[in-house]
Design a protein around this motif. Sequence first.
Motif, PDB file in Angstrom:
ATOM      1  N   ILE A   1      68.981  73.971  63.906  1.00  0.00           N
ATOM      2  CA  ILE A   1      68.634  72.621  64.379  1.00  0.00           C
ATOM      3  C   ILE A   1      67.118  72.476  64.482  1.00  0.00           C
ATOM      4  O   ILE A   1      66.537  71.464  64.072  1.00  0.00           O
ATOM      5  N   GLY A   2      66.458  73.494  65.027  1.00  0.00           N
ATOM      6  CA  GLY A   2      65.007  73.449  65.145  1.00  0.00           C
ATOM      7  C   GLY A   2      64.317  73.355  63.795  1.00  0.00           C
ATOM      8  O   GLY A   2      63.338  72.619  63.635  1.00  0.00           O
ATOM      9  N   ALA A   3      64.843  74.090  62.805  1.00  0.00           N
ATOM     10  CA  ALA A   3      64.235  74.057  61.474  1.00  0.00           C
ATOM     11  C   ALA A   3      64.365  72.677  60.845  1.00  0.00           C
ATOM     12  O   ALA A   3      63.416  72.173  60.225  1.00  0.00           O
ATOM     13  N   ILE A   4      65.527  72.039  60.990  1.00  0.00           N
ATOM     14  CA  ILE A   4      65.729  70.688  60.445  1.00  0.00           C
ATOM     15  C   ILE A   4      64.793  69.700  61.133  1.00  0.00           C
ATOM     16  O   ILE A   4      64.125  68.887  60.493  1.00  0.00           O
ATOM     17  N   LEU A   5      64.753  69.791  62.456  1.00  0.00           N
ATOM     18  CA  LEU A   5      63.882  68.894  63.244  1.00  0.00           C
ATOM     19  C   LEU A   5      62.421  69.050  62.817  1.00  0.00           C
ATOM     20  O   LEU A   5      61.719  68.072  62.547  1.00  0.00           O
ATOM     21  N   GLY A   6      61.959  70.298  62.750  1.00  0.00           N
ATOM     22  CA  GLY A   6      60.569  70.543  62.396  1.00  0.00           C
ATOM     23  C   GLY A   6      60.238  70.115  60.979  1.00  0.00           C
ATOM     24  O   GLY A   6      59.163  69.562  60.722  1.00  0.00           O
ATOM     25  N   LEU A   7      61.167  70.356  60.044  1.00  0.00           N
ATOM     26  CA  LEU A   7      60.934  69.964  58.658  1.00  0.00           C
ATOM     27  C   LEU A   7      60.731  68.457  58.543  1.00  0.00           C
ATOM     28  O   LEU A   7      59.811  67.986  57.864  1.00  0.00           O
ATOM     29  N   LEU A   8      61.575  67.689  59.219  1.00  0.00           N
ATOM     30  CA  LEU A   8      61.453  66.233  59.165  1.00  0.00           C
ATOM     31  C   LEU A   8      60.153  65.757  59.812  1.00  0.00           C
ATOM     32  O   LEU A   8      59.496  64.840  59.304  1.00  0.00           O
TER      33      LEU A   8
ATOM     34  N   SER B   1      63.887  63.924  66.123  1.00  0.00           N
ATOM     35  CA  SER B   1      64.780  63.773  67.262  1.00  0.00           C
ATOM     36  C   SER B   1      66.002  62.922  66.931  1.00  0.00           C
ATOM     37  O   SER B   1      67.051  63.063  67.565  1.00  0.00           O
ATOM     38  N   LEU B   2      65.880  62.027  65.951  1.00  0.00           N
ATOM     39  CA  LEU B   2      67.031  61.211  65.564  1.00  0.00           C
ATOM     40  C   LEU B   2      68.139  62.072  64.979  1.00  0.00           C
ATOM     41  O   LEU B   2      69.313  61.717  65.030  1.00  0.00           O
ATOM     42  N   VAL B   3      67.771  63.217  64.424  1.00  0.00           N
ATOM     43  CA  VAL B   3      68.748  64.169  63.904  1.00  0.00           C
ATOM     44  C   VAL B   3      69.075  65.228  64.955  1.00  0.00           C
ATOM     45  O   VAL B   3      70.212  65.676  65.067  1.00  0.00           O
ATOM     46  N   ALA B   4      68.077  65.628  65.748  1.00  0.00           N
ATOM     47  CA  ALA B   4      68.277  66.711  66.711  1.00  0.00           C
ATOM     48  C   ALA B   4      69.291  66.348  67.789  1.00  0.00           C
ATOM     49  O   ALA B   4      70.145  67.175  68.145  1.00  0.00           O
ATOM     50  N   LEU B   5      69.234  65.135  68.327  1.00  0.00           N
ATOM     51  CA  LEU B   5      70.121  64.782  69.437  1.00  0.00           C
ATOM     52  C   LEU B   5      71.594  64.847  69.041  1.00  0.00           C
ATOM     53  O   LEU B   5      72.398  65.460  69.761  1.00  0.00           O
TER      54      LEU B   5
ATOM     55  N   ASP C   1      71.494  66.621  79.261  1.00  0.00           N
ATOM     56  CA  ASP C   1      70.866  67.886  78.866  1.00  0.00           C
ATOM     57  C   ASP C   1      70.448  67.855  77.402  1.00  0.00           C
ATOM     58  O   ASP C   1      69.397  68.399  77.034  1.00  0.00           O
ATOM     59  N   ALA C   2      71.262  67.254  76.545  1.00  0.00           N
ATOM     60  CA  ALA C   2      70.906  67.147  75.126  1.00  0.00           C
ATOM     61  C   ALA C   2      69.621  66.339  74.956  1.00  0.00           C
ATOM     62  O   ALA C   2      68.751  66.689  74.148  1.00  0.00           O
ATOM     63  N   ILE C   3      69.481  65.265  75.732  1.00  0.00           N
ATOM     64  CA  ILE C   3      68.267  64.450  75.671  1.00  0.00           C
ATOM     65  C   ILE C   3      67.059  65.252  76.147  1.00  0.00           C
ATOM     66  O   ILE C   3      66.001  65.262  75.508  1.00  0.00           O
ATOM     67  N   GLY C   4      67.198  65.962  77.271  1.00  0.00           N
ATOM     68  CA  GLY C   4      66.081  66.740  77.798  1.00  0.00           C
ATOM     69  C   GLY C   4      65.658  67.859  76.868  1.00  0.00           C
ATOM     70  O   GLY C   4      64.459  68.062  76.609  1.00  0.00           O
ATOM     71  N   VAL C   5      66.632  68.586  76.327  1.00  0.00           N
ATOM     72  CA  VAL C   5      66.316  69.684  75.406  1.00  0.00           C
ATOM     73  C   VAL C   5      65.705  69.137  74.124  1.00  0.00           C
ATOM     74  O   VAL C   5      64.783  69.728  73.549  1.00  0.00           O
ATOM     75  N   SER C   6      66.199  67.991  73.660  1.00  0.00           N
ATOM     76  CA  SER C   6      65.637  67.363  72.469  1.00  0.00           C
ATOM     77  C   SER C   6      64.164  67.033  72.666  1.00  0.00           C
ATOM     78  O   SER C   6      63.340  67.256  71.768  1.00  0.00           O
TER      79      SER C   6
ATOM     80  N   VAL D   1      61.294  68.658  70.262  1.00  0.00           N
ATOM     81  CA  VAL D   1      60.446  67.745  69.495  1.00  0.00           C
ATOM     82  C   VAL D   1      58.976  67.928  69.876  1.00  0.00           C
ATOM     83  O   VAL D   1      58.095  67.959  69.009  1.00  0.00           O
ATOM     84  N   ALA D   2      58.703  68.057  71.172  1.00  0.00           N
ATOM     85  CA  ALA D   2      57.322  68.199  71.632  1.00  0.00           C
ATOM     86  C   ALA D   2      56.671  69.451  71.063  1.00  0.00           C
ATOM     87  O   ALA D   2      55.536  69.411  70.554  1.00  0.00           O
ATOM     88  N   LEU D   3      57.377  70.576  71.129  1.00  0.00           N
ATOM     89  CA  LEU D   3      56.791  71.828  70.652  1.00  0.00           C
ATOM     90  C   LEU D   3      56.592  71.803  69.141  1.00  0.00           C
ATOM     91  O   LEU D   3      55.545  72.207  68.627  1.00  0.00           O
ATOM     92  N   SER D   4      57.591  71.323  68.410  1.00  0.00           N
ATOM     93  CA  SER D   4      57.477  71.262  66.953  1.00  0.00           C
ATOM     94  C   SER D   4      56.323  70.349  66.540  1.00  0.00           C
ATOM     95  O   SER D   4      55.558  70.669  65.627  1.00  0.00           O
ATOM     96  N   ALA D   5      56.216  69.199  67.212  1.00  0.00           N
ATOM     97  CA  ALA D   5      55.144  68.258  66.886  1.00  0.00           C
ATOM     98  C   ALA D   5      53.774  68.864  67.178  1.00  0.00           C
ATOM     99  O   ALA D   5      52.821  68.681  66.408  1.00  0.00           O
ATOM    100  N   ALA D   6      53.661  69.590  68.289  1.00  0.00           N
ATOM    101  CA  ALA D   6      52.378  70.213  68.627  1.00  0.00           C
ATOM    102  C   ALA D   6      51.976  71.246  67.581  1.00  0.00           C
ATOM    103  O   ALA D   6      50.814  71.301  67.151  1.00  0.00           O
ATOM    104  N   ILE D   7      52.932  72.065  67.158  1.00  0.00           N
ATOM    105  CA  ILE D   7      52.639  73.089  66.150  1.00  0.00           C
ATOM    106  C   ILE D   7      52.232  72.433  64.828  1.00  0.00           C
ATOM    107  O   ILE D   7      51.353  72.920  64.123  1.00  0.00           O
TER     108      ILE D   7
END
Length: 249
Positions: A11-18, A27-31, A43-48, A52-58
């Motif tokens: 899930i993280g890889a898909i989110l980060g790739l997009l 996040s539209l795919v991650a949630l 919890d899904a919203i909070g974890v999303s 998203v924040a960490l991937s975007a920062a990187i």
Amino acid sequence: MELLLIEALAIGAILGLLLGLTGAGGSLVALPLLLSLHLPLRDAIGVSLGAVALSAAIGAIPRARQGLVAGRPVLLLALAGLPGNAVGQWVGRYIPEPALILGFCLLVLWSAWRMWRGAGLPKGKSGPLRSAPLVAIGAGVGLLSGVMGVGGGFLVVPALLWFTPLSMLAATATSMAVIALVSGGGFLLYITGAQPPMALLGGLAAGGAIGVLCGNQLALRLRGATLQRLFALMLVAVSLSLAAQKLLA
């Protein structure tokens, strides 16, 4: 536990790739994918938000070193978005889960339509930076981020293209910086009252880091219009799948 880690990495890889490719949409795919792991919606919203924040920062850091992140738009959007996120998380507690799911699905379908429609259109004329529209959009992005766990890049990127003189590449990079700040603030609010599984967060972080760095490289080589259309089709599929899973079950 091992299965959860593998699923989180994917899930993280898909989110980060997009995020790396388009500066939006992770996040539209991650949630929906996090909901498929049977996490409660809040919890899904909070974890999303955290993923998203960490991937975007990187993704934003190397682009900032290339001079592609515009500081003033980031400041305007983030300062308006952070309080909006806090309000959104508070409002979201009082909205029934089916209504949130339905609203999220409609938001995803609208985003898909905009991406498909705009894929073949030339960029309009850019003018000087306009602060007031960016502040208003930042507040709206923060509110949506708090209520639905979305990063808001699908609103930030078009806003940057219309209300600043930034190029598409610079708008994408600047969007990731905004998402990192607004979603990161929302995640910090979330974890003050929650304890998400560490394996899930670690897997999302590692997968997101790999995905966003790959997306950054691909964004420099692939045609934007084709990517937008493929992404739009994926959003439609995700939205219909989520609706079938949560609303028709």
